[in-house]
Motif scaffolding. Structure first.
Motif, mmCIF file in Angstrom:
data_model
loop_
_atom_site.group_PDB
_atom_site.id
_atom_site.type_symbol
_atom_site.label_atom_id
_atom_site.label_comp_id
_atom_site.label_asym_id
_atom_site.label_seq_id
_atom_site.Cartn_x
_atom_site.Cartn_y
_atom_site.Cartn_z
ATOM 1 N N HIS A 7 0.817 -1.210 -0.039
ATOM 2 C CA HIS A 7 -0.109 -0.060 0.179
ATOM 3 C C HIS A 7 0.750 1.131 0.124
ATOM 4 N N GLN A 27 -9.265 8.044 0.125
ATOM 5 C CA GLN A 27 -9.462 6.640 0.297
ATOM 6 C C GLN A 27 -10.412 6.507 1.506
ATOM 7 N N SER A 28 -11.265 5.456 1.568
ATOM 8 C CA SER A 28 -12.176 5.361 2.557
ATOM 9 C C SER A 28 -11.498 4.933 3.762
ATOM 10 N N LYS A 29 -12.143 4.674 4.955
ATOM 11 C CA LYS A 29 -11.433 4.396 5.995
ATOM 12 C C LYS A 29 -11.348 2.981 6.228
ATOM 13 N N ASP A 30 -10.450 2.384 6.879
ATOM 14 C CA ASP A 30 -10.308 1.150 7.190
ATOM 15 C C ASP A 30 -11.122 0.887 8.492
ATOM 16 N N TRP A 31 -12.088 0.065 8.513
ATOM 17 C CA TRP A 31 -13.091 -0.167 9.574
ATOM 18 C C TRP A 31 -12.339 -1.183 10.845
ATOM 19 N N LYS A 33 -8.816 -1.288 11.344
ATOM 20 C CA LYS A 33 -7.820 -0.436 11.845
ATOM 21 C C LYS A 33 -8.423 0.515 12.896
ATOM 22 N N ASP A 94 -11.278 -7.538 3.090
ATOM 23 C CA ASP A 94 -10.912 -6.195 2.562
ATOM 24 C C ASP A 94 -11.922 -5.615 1.958
ATOM 25 N N ALA A 97 -13.980 -3.904 4.713
ATOM 26 C CA ALA A 97 -13.194 -2.979 5.480
ATOM 27 C C ALA A 97 -13.322 -1.490 5.008
ATOM 28 N N HIS A 98 -13.486 -1.589 3.691
ATOM 29 C CA HIS A 98 -13.280 -0.187 3.412
ATOM 30 C C HIS A 98 -14.773 0.434 2.475
ATOM 31 N N ASP A 99 -15.809 -0.300 2.982
ATOM 32 C CA ASP A 99 -17.116 -0.055 2.464
ATOM 33 C C ASP A 99 -17.752 0.997 3.356
ATOM 34 N N PRO A 100 -17.972 2.112 2.670
ATOM 35 C CA PRO A 100 -18.591 3.419 3.508
ATOM 36 C C PRO A 100 -20.191 2.991 4.045
#
Length: 136
Positions: A7, A27-31, A33, A94, A97-100
């Motif tokens: 990354h 980028q969207s947040k990693d839920w 982390k 994965d 984890a980035h799905d809004p």
């Protein structure tokens, strides 16, 4: 670890090519982390509050068993509860984890974690002090 390195390499490559993410396409947040960080910070806050509230109660009542009971609650009750919050989010794929679409659920769990982190030390100490007062 390799994903993190990949990354970083991808981000450096895109910056060197002139594509900036600061132009509104972040980028969207990693839920996963985010919840891991929330759990870690809230455990620190919980432990600090727990120490100060419990120590204050011990000084007022002189009951050393209060500290022991509070420690038992911390180890056997609170840590597994926080781990359950974290596990729910670490199990995401994965893509998830980035799905809004998970933003509302993430915020709800984040609020629950912080309310527990702040409310439990005060509540546990008040309960134990009440039990001591009834026994006296």
């Amino acid at each position: 670890m390799n994903k993190a390195l990949d990354h970083t390499v991808e981000a450096q490559a895109s910056q060197s090519q002139g594509t900036s993410q600061s132009q509104g396409t972040s980028q969207s947040k990693d839920w996963r982390k985010g919840m891991s960080d929330t759990v870690a910070y809230s455990l620190l806050a919980y432990t600090g509050l727990h120490i100060f509230v419990t120590v204050g109660a011990i000084q007022q009542t002189g009951a050393k068993m209060l500290a022991l009971a509070a420690l038992v609650v911390l180890v056997f009750g609170v840590i597994p509860l926080w781990r359950r919050f974290e596990h729910r989010w670490s199990a995401l794929s994965d893509a998830q984890a980035h799905d809004p679409a998970y933003a509302a659920a993430y915020r709800r769990d984040q609020i629950k974690v912080w309310l527990l982190a702040i409310g439990l030390p005060v509540g546990i100490t008040a309960l134990l002090k009440g039990m001591i007062a009834l026994a006296a």
